[in-house]
Design an enzyme around this catalytic site. Sequence first.
Site, short mmCIF file in Angstrom:
data_model
loop_
_atom_site.label_atom_id
_atom_site.label_comp_id
_atom_site.label_asym_id
_atom_site.label_seq_id
_atom_site.Cartn_x
_atom_site.Cartn_y
_atom_site.Cartn_z
N GLU A 33 0.43 -1.53 0.57
CA GLU A 33 0.04 -0.17 -0.07
C GLU A 33 0.47 1.36 0.23
O GLU A 33 1.81 1.13 1.15
CB GLU A 33 -1.06 0.19 0.85
CG GLU A 33 -1.57 1.09 1.39
CD GLU A 33 -2.17 1.41 0.17
OE1 GLU A 33 -3.14 0.73 -0.04
OE2 GLU A 33 -2.64 3.05 0.37
N HIS A 51 -25.15 -1.35 -0.79
CA HIS A 51 -26.53 -0.93 -2.20
C HIS A 51 -26.98 -2.30 -1.82
O HIS A 51 -26.27 -3.30 -1.97
CB HIS A 51 -25.80 -0.53 -3.19
CG HIS A 51 -25.52 0.36 -3.11
ND1 HIS A 51 -26.33 1.64 -2.69
CD2 HIS A 51 -24.23 1.75 -3.47
CE1 HIS A 51 -25.49 3.19 -3.13
NE2 HIS A 51 -23.92 3.10 -2.74
N CYS A 435 -16.13 19.06 18.26
CA CYS A 435 -14.26 19.58 18.07
C CYS A 435 -13.52 19.14 17.28
O CYS A 435 -12.35 19.88 17.31
CB CYS A 435 -13.78 20.12 19.17
SG CYS A 435 -13.14 18.81 20.28
C1 LIG Z 1 -18.07 10.32 -3.21
C2 LIG Z 1 -17.58 8.35 -3.05
C3 LIG Z 1 -18.73 7.66 -2.29
C4 LIG Z 1 -19.36 6.58 -2.99
N1 LIG Z 1 -19.98 5.84 -1.96
C5 LIG Z 1 -20.44 4.10 -2.20
C6 LIG Z 1 -21.10 3.43 -1.64
O1 LIG Z 1 -22.17 4.27 -0.32
N2 LIG Z 1 -21.56 2.31 -1.21
C7 LIG Z 1 -20.44 2.11 -2.55
O2 LIG Z 1 -20.55 0.34 -2.74
N3 LIG Z 1 -19.76 2.33 -3.09
C8 LIG Z 1 -19.42 3.88 -3.21
N4 LIG Z 1 -18.56 4.27 -3.95
C9 LIG Z 1 -17.14 3.48 -4.62
C10 LIG Z 1 -15.91 2.96 -3.51
O3 LIG Z 1 -16.07 3.91 -2.25
C11 LIG Z 1 -14.97 2.29 -4.25
O4 LIG Z 1 -16.11 1.46 -5.27
C12 LIG Z 1 -14.13 1.76 -3.71
O5 LIG Z 1 -13.81 2.72 -1.97
C13 LIG Z 1 -13.17 1.99 -4.41
O6 LIG Z 1 -12.27 0.55 -3.84
P1 LIG Z 1 -10.62 0.08 -4.55
O7 LIG Z 1 -10.12 -0.61 -3.06
O8 LIG Z 1 -10.83 -0.11 -5.78
O9 LIG Z 1 -9.89 1.60 -4.51
P2 LIG Z 1 -9.12 2.35 -3.49
O10 LIG Z 1 -10.22 2.51 -2.03
O11 LIG Z 1 -8.91 3.93 -4.14
O12 LIG Z 1 -7.79 1.89 -3.10
C14 LIG Z 1 -6.82 1.58 -3.79
C15 LIG Z 1 -5.35 2.01 -2.85
O13 LIG Z 1 -4.64 1.48 -3.85
C16 LIG Z 1 -3.51 2.38 -3.02
N5 LIG Z 1 -2.18 2.55 -3.96
C17 LIG Z 1 -2.52 3.13 -5.07
N6 LIG Z 1 -1.34 2.94 -6.24
C18 LIG Z 1 -0.27 2.53 -5.78
C19 LIG Z 1 1.27 1.70 -5.76
N7 LIG Z 1 1.45 2.15 -7.26
N8 LIG Z 1 2.13 0.56 -5.34
C20 LIG Z 1 0.62 1.10 -4.70
N9 LIG Z 1 -0.40 1.07 -3.64
C21 LIG Z 1 -1.07 1.58 -4.18
C22 LIG Z 1 -4.41 3.88 -2.95
O14 LIG Z 1 -3.90 4.33 -1.97
C23 LIG Z 1 -5.61 3.51 -2.15
O15 LIG Z 1 -5.11 2.83 -0.91
C24 LIG Z 1 -17.73 5.29 -3.31
C25 LIG Z 1 -17.11 6.08 -4.11
C26 LIG Z 1 -17.34 7.80 -3.87
C27 LIG Z 1 -15.80 8.57 -4.71
#
Ligand SMILES: Cc1cc2nc3c(=O)[nH]c(=O)nc-3n(C[C@H](O)[C@H](O)[C@H](O)COP(=O)(O)OP(=O)(O)OC[C@H]3O[C@@H](n4cnc5c(N)ncnc54)[C@H](O)[C@@H]3O)c2cc1C
Length: 459
Positions: A33, A51, A435
């Site tokens: 990470e 959802h 706060c």
């Molecule tokens: C405003 C908003 C509202 C949402 N609401 C919902 C909801 O209510 N319900 C729902 O189901 N989904 C929701 N989503 C979608 C959900 O948040 C995302 O789909 C999900 O968090 C994506 O997860 P992920 O693990 O793919 O990516 P991320 O959470 O983006 O994680 C990727 C990780 O990879 C790491 N990384 C990046 N590059 C590198 C690298 N080169 N080397 C090592 N690590 C790296 C980053 O630091 C990060 O920690 C919402 C999203 C947003 C923005």
Amino acid sequence: MENFELAIIGGGIVGCALFSCAVREGISTVLLEKGDDVASYASKANSGIVHSGYDPIPNSKMAKYNVLGNALYESMCRRLGEKMIKCGTLTVGREKDRLKLEKLLARGKQNGVKGLRIIEKKELFEMEPNLNPEIECALFAPTGAVVSPFGVCIGLVEEGIINGGTILTNFDVVDASKCDGGYQIKSQYKREVNAKFVVNCAGPNASFVNELFGDKVFDLSFVKGEYILLDKSSQGFVHHPIFPLPDEKGKGVLANITVYGNILLGPTAVPCEQSDTKVEIKGVEKIQSSVLKSIRSPNFKQTIKLFAGVRVKAGDDFVVERSSKNKNYYYAVGICSPGLTAAPAIAEEFLAWLKQDGIKTNKIEIKKRKPYVCTRDLNTQELKKLVKQNPSYGKVVCRCESVSEGEILDALSSPLPPTSIAAIKRRVSPTMGRCQGRACIPKIIKIWAEFRRKQKNKN
Ligand SMILES: Cc1cc2nc3c(=O)[nH]c(=O)nc-3n(C[C@H](O)[C@H](O)[C@H](O)COP(=O)(O)OP(=O)(O)OC[C@H]3O[C@@H](n4cnc5c(N)ncnc54)[C@H](O)[C@@H]3O)c2cc1C
């Protein structure tokens, strides 16, 4: 050089879910990470809704993983000891919207969502008295729920660590090459790990990481979602996530609840740069005006925090693939909403592919993760008993959220120790209240310094 069977790049909800699944199969796994903690990007700033799955287009990956992921959440949260509020969700409309609600219901049924029904004004206002009086009907999705998105990520990773998994934080993957029987992955500080299998879950950088592996590149776009968080004194104003009708921009601005007892309003949908999490005054105004279409006016003076998260899109659907170019390489790209919900199902899909492709598993005795003590949830008897055993649970540090010294110490000695005040907040919630830490941050720093001093003396 460290050698693993599996390397997962990215500790968002997808990477964390896969980490826990893989470790529990006895696979030697490392989670890499970039940030100083898991849930560093979208997974820490979203609506926290599990959802039901009536919204995604039928037969899409979003629909498939949403519905499957939803079905996995309850047992996953129970196993981790994470809170899940099984309240269902409401999508509200006026009489003129009834046909659209019925279409959503039909789409939900096609996606395999259980228990969906249209409810009428009388029942609706009994459930939610603070709706806008013009609202006349709603789609109720009883399988919708609310969780702490970062709490679930932390729980999954702690479970993985106590069962033998490795996590390397501050490991920004900047280079990758093929080596004997697998891949060599390098960080910005030239730290190296070897792994036979690699799963790329790097969220905003997933396409860049694919490029490092010489794999398929995607055109990503970023959409910011801004939020207004109301103080806990607003608790009870609404009891469910309340959505307007979705449109081409997304699910719209909602009134929502959190597992901590706050009311959360938002998100907006503004095209942005990858790391743009500024909240604009335009965004605040947009939330305040949009939410009033669904509910009566909440007390906006109870606002304690503004924040934003960024959705990553790679077109209209999730990309969850086994590479056709690189052996034993897999990727998840463009995991926007409902990615929090879909993650456990995406993780299970990856695990199935890894097993089909011959990854080495071992039978292990799975240790249960110990959830954090939360003194504010205890009754007087329970609290008295706990304080008798350990007086530090009786010393309140954060008055707004009733967090004790004992809870801060639990966070500091947890399987993935925090390295910032924000990371302590994500574990045991000090500084989350009215706060926002003005009163308790100095006390937390003092406790932390004393903890470090004792640790040093021990060594
Ligand atoms: C405003 C908003 C509202 C949402 N609401 C919902 C909801 O209510 N319900 C729902 O189901 N989904 C929701 N989503 C979608 C959900 O948040 C995302 O789909 C999900 O968090 C994506 O997860 P992920 O693990 O793919 O990516 P991320 O959470 O983006 O994680 C990727 C990780 O990879 C790491 N990384 C990046 N590059 C590198 C690298 N080169 N080397 C090592 N690590 C790296 C980053 O630091 C990060 O920690 C919402 C999203 C947003 C923005």
